[in-house]
Design a protein around this motif. Structure first.
Motif, mmCIF file in Angstrom:
data_model
loop_
_atom_site.group_PDB
_atom_site.id
_atom_site.type_symbol
_atom_site.label_atom_id
_atom_site.label_comp_id
_atom_site.label_asym_id
_atom_site.label_seq_id
_atom_site.Cartn_x
_atom_site.Cartn_y
_atom_site.Cartn_z
ATOM 1 N N THR A 63 -8.037 2.875 1.733
ATOM 2 C CA THR A 63 -8.360 1.457 1.604
ATOM 3 C C THR A 63 -9.867 1.311 1.421
ATOM 4 O OG1 THR A 63 -8.495 1.282 4.005
ATOM 5 C CG2 THR A 63 -6.426 0.602 2.987
ATOM 6 N N THR A 109 0.864 -1.173 0.000
ATOM 7 C CA THR A 109 0.000 0.000 0.000
ATOM 8 C C THR A 109 0.906 1.230 0.000
ATOM 9 O OG1 THR A 109 -1.985 0.998 0.983
ATOM 10 C CG2 THR A 109 -0.263 0.360 2.512
ATOM 11 N N GLY A 167 -12.074 -3.201 -3.794
ATOM 12 C CA GLY A 167 -10.678 -3.272 -4.190
ATOM 13 C C GLY A 167 -10.517 -4.298 -5.298
ATOM 14 N N HIS A 200 -6.006 2.099 -2.650
ATOM 15 C CA HIS A 200 -4.989 2.312 -1.607
ATOM 16 C C HIS A 200 -3.562 2.091 -2.092
ATOM 17 C CE1 HIS A 200 -3.851 -1.889 -0.609
ATOM 18 N NE2 HIS A 200 -4.991 -2.150 -1.186
ATOM 19 N N SER A 232 -7.011 -1.037 -7.309
ATOM 20 C CA SER A 232 -7.321 -0.647 -5.931
ATOM 21 C C SER A 232 -6.884 0.781 -5.657
ATOM 22 C CB SER A 232 -6.579 -1.554 -4.941
ATOM 23 O OG SER A 232 -6.990 -2.886 -5.082
#
Lengths: 421, 149
Positions: A245, A46, A107, A239, A237
């Protein structure tokens, strides 16, 4: 050399990217970990968040919070508008022909499951084949295995060579009358290989086979253009690209989205409901049951603003510079072997040390304030292909520097010396 | 660095480099795979029981310095002990790892196993230190597999 080379690894002429200014926009980078400057090389897991993203999240809950698509009141209308604006923002970011092709999900993992459980179920039947590659993250293996098991289909795997490059000829030969779906990583999360998605789509489309792309590791590092790639689905995604997130995106081609059944049932995705029969909204609403991650979607748009303010070409050039430098410096360490040496790689350097397990490497680096990832990186079949149970992985982002790479190399040398005692 | 040296003491490095009883046990009476899904490491423990006695014990597998040294130290410690004694050892070993930092480890009580006491300062690594013990427990309970999760 310009004046900035004294303080930063890359001067502005080289990359038109001012790292010092850029780092100042990420408050967490000022942290000290165990008394050391914080070196964050776990960006493939991340990324850290810039102040603008943190502020946007704060602003949403301070000033804008309401549920969307239903309330007839001021804030609800406002929230609906900024949520839908985020969808348009995302469509521009990936150059999707229309914002209707952007579906918000939690995600990449949820996105691939959504495709497997809706589109996959429509396409795949007994005896059919789903084609994936050796490079895949578990999240682009397991959803297809679940589907294959349910349908009596089988998973076929495109081989790679010892550098971690997909065998293109083998791929073309593996596309056959039973192949229903090709599912590929754009960039390997574990070893960084960049996969030539556009060429692979071309080959699959020659036989009428749709391609699903796991873009979790490409969207943060390079321009991803849906119309240039011509993939059928693309998933990523938030993040991993400076956003929060719990938010991600599924892009799909109209011709597939229009016929796909819902993924989850609930509020927000229906046209009308009776106890006998429910009719569903058209896409994208059909795939967004329940109250979505409104804040996440809105803040993801801010993260996209941030990325484009830096410029994806600058990001790619700068990160490739870091990767080349790290490859060169790390290669000089005794007993260090780089896993994955494809000519085209993005921002990921995986390695092992003779006689030192990746976990031990990670614990030692952590004592020096350095965060890397150790283990199988959710790519166990790939690890097996290289004959290891895991690797240590340094993954880079735009706020990393050559100086940090030097610090990590020093720390690695200490580890080698320690275990030699 | 002091905590690191505490964690990776000479005795641990030695057992990592030259793990004791690191072999399959042909005539084992039970065995089990211990698997850590987070890192993919696995350690298989073999036990040969004679009644209530651990006549022989060995292990094989892939692991970090901590999990390998812990497995090695465990086999050395338990060989010749009774099942009840082994159970007690496991209990006090777990207790040692869950003590806070100021806890003074009794080296007489723990012997070489005390060298693993530094692990308690590294919460992410406790599963490495207990992997072989969990495998042993599974083997003795008649299970063929266990995970740290």
């Amino acid at each position: 050399m310009t004046q900035s080379s004294q303080t930063t690894a890359f001067d502005s002429q080289e990359t038109s990217l001012d790292v010092v200014t850029l780092r100042a926009r990420f408050p967490i980078l000022a942290k000290r970990i165990r008394g050391n400057p914080f070196v964050y090389f776990d960006n493939a897991a991340t990324t850290q968040k810039p102040q603008s993203v943190i502020d946007a999240l704060n602003r949403y809950y301070t000033d804008q919070n309401a549920n969307i698509h239903r309330g007839i009141h001021y804030l609800s209308e406002q929230a609906t508008e900024i949520y839908e604006e985020a969808r348009r923002r995302a469509a521009r970011f990936i150059n999707a022909p229309s914002e209707r092709q952007v579906i918000f999900v939690r995600g990449t993992t949820e996105g691939i499951n959504l495709i497997a459980q809706t589109f996959g179920r429509q396409k795949v039947n007994s005896g059919d084949e789903i084609l994936i590659s050796t490079l895949e993250h578990h999240s682009n293996i397991v959803p297809w295995q679940l589907l294959a098991e349910e349908r009596g289909a089988s998973i076929k795997v495109i081989p790679i060579d010892d550098r971690g490059v997909l065998d293109f000829d083998a791929y073309v030969k593996m596309l056959n009358d039973r192949t229903r779906i090709v599912a590929l990583s754009h960039v390997s999360n574990a070893i960084g290989t960049v996969v030539p998605i556009a060429e692979m789509c071309k080959e699959a489309h020659r036989k009428g086979i749709p391609v699903v792309v796991d873009g979790a590791q490409s969207a943060p590092h390079m321009k991803v253009d849906m119309q240039a790639l011509d993939c059928d689905f693309f998933v990523f995604s938030g993040h991993k690209m400076f956003g929060p997130t719990g938010i991600g995106i599924v892009y799909g081609k109209d011709k597939w989205l229009c016929d796909m059944p819902p993924y989850e049932g609930g509020g927000g995705m229906i046209q009308s409901v009776t106890f006998e029969k429910t009719t569903f909204l058209d896409y994208p609403g059909r795939f967004e049951a329940g109250t979505p991650n409104i804040a996440g979607a809105i803040v993801l748009a801010t993260a996209m603003d941030f990325i484009e303010s830096v410029g994806l070409d600058n990001i790619a050039a700068y990160e490739n510079g870091l990767l080349d430098y790290a490859t060169e410096i790390f290669s000089q360490i005794d007993g260090l072997r780089i896993i994955g040496t494809a000519p085209d790689k993005a921002a990921v350097l995986s390695f092992i040390l003779n006689d030192v397990h990746p976990h031990d490497i990670s614990t030692f680096l952590d004592q020096d304030g350095i965060a890397i990832r150790a283990g199988h990186h959710c790519a166990q079949p790939l690890m097996k292909r290289f004959g290891v149970t895991g690797t240590a992985r340094a993954s880079f982002s735009i706020y990393n520097t050559k100086e940090e790479i030097d610090l990590v190399a020093e720390s690695l040398q200490k580890i080698v010396n320690f275990f030699k005692r | 660095m002091n905590e690191l040296f505490d964690l990776y003491q000479e005795i641990i490095l030695d057992h990592n480099r030259r793990p004791r009883n690191f072999r399959p046990l042909e005539d084992h009476t039970c065995s089990a795979d211990g698997y850590n899904p987070i890192c993919g490491d696995s350690i298989k423990v073999f036990v040969k029981l004679e009644g209530e006695n651990i006549e022989d014990i060995s292990f094989q597998g892939e692991g970090c310095a901590i999990s390998k040294a812990s497995a090695s130290l465990m086999t050395v410690d338990l060989k010749g002990k009774t099942l009840a004694e082994a159970q007690e050892e496991f209990k006090s070993f777990l207790a040692m790892l869950s003590e806070d930092e100021d806890f003074e480890v009794d080296f007489l009580e723990f012997g070489d196993l005390a060298s693993l006491s530094g692990v308690r300062r590294f919460p992410a690594r406790i599963k490495c230190a207990t992997l072989a013990w969990h495998a042993l427990e599974a083997a003795l309970q008649g299970n063929e597999q266990t995970t740290t999760e």
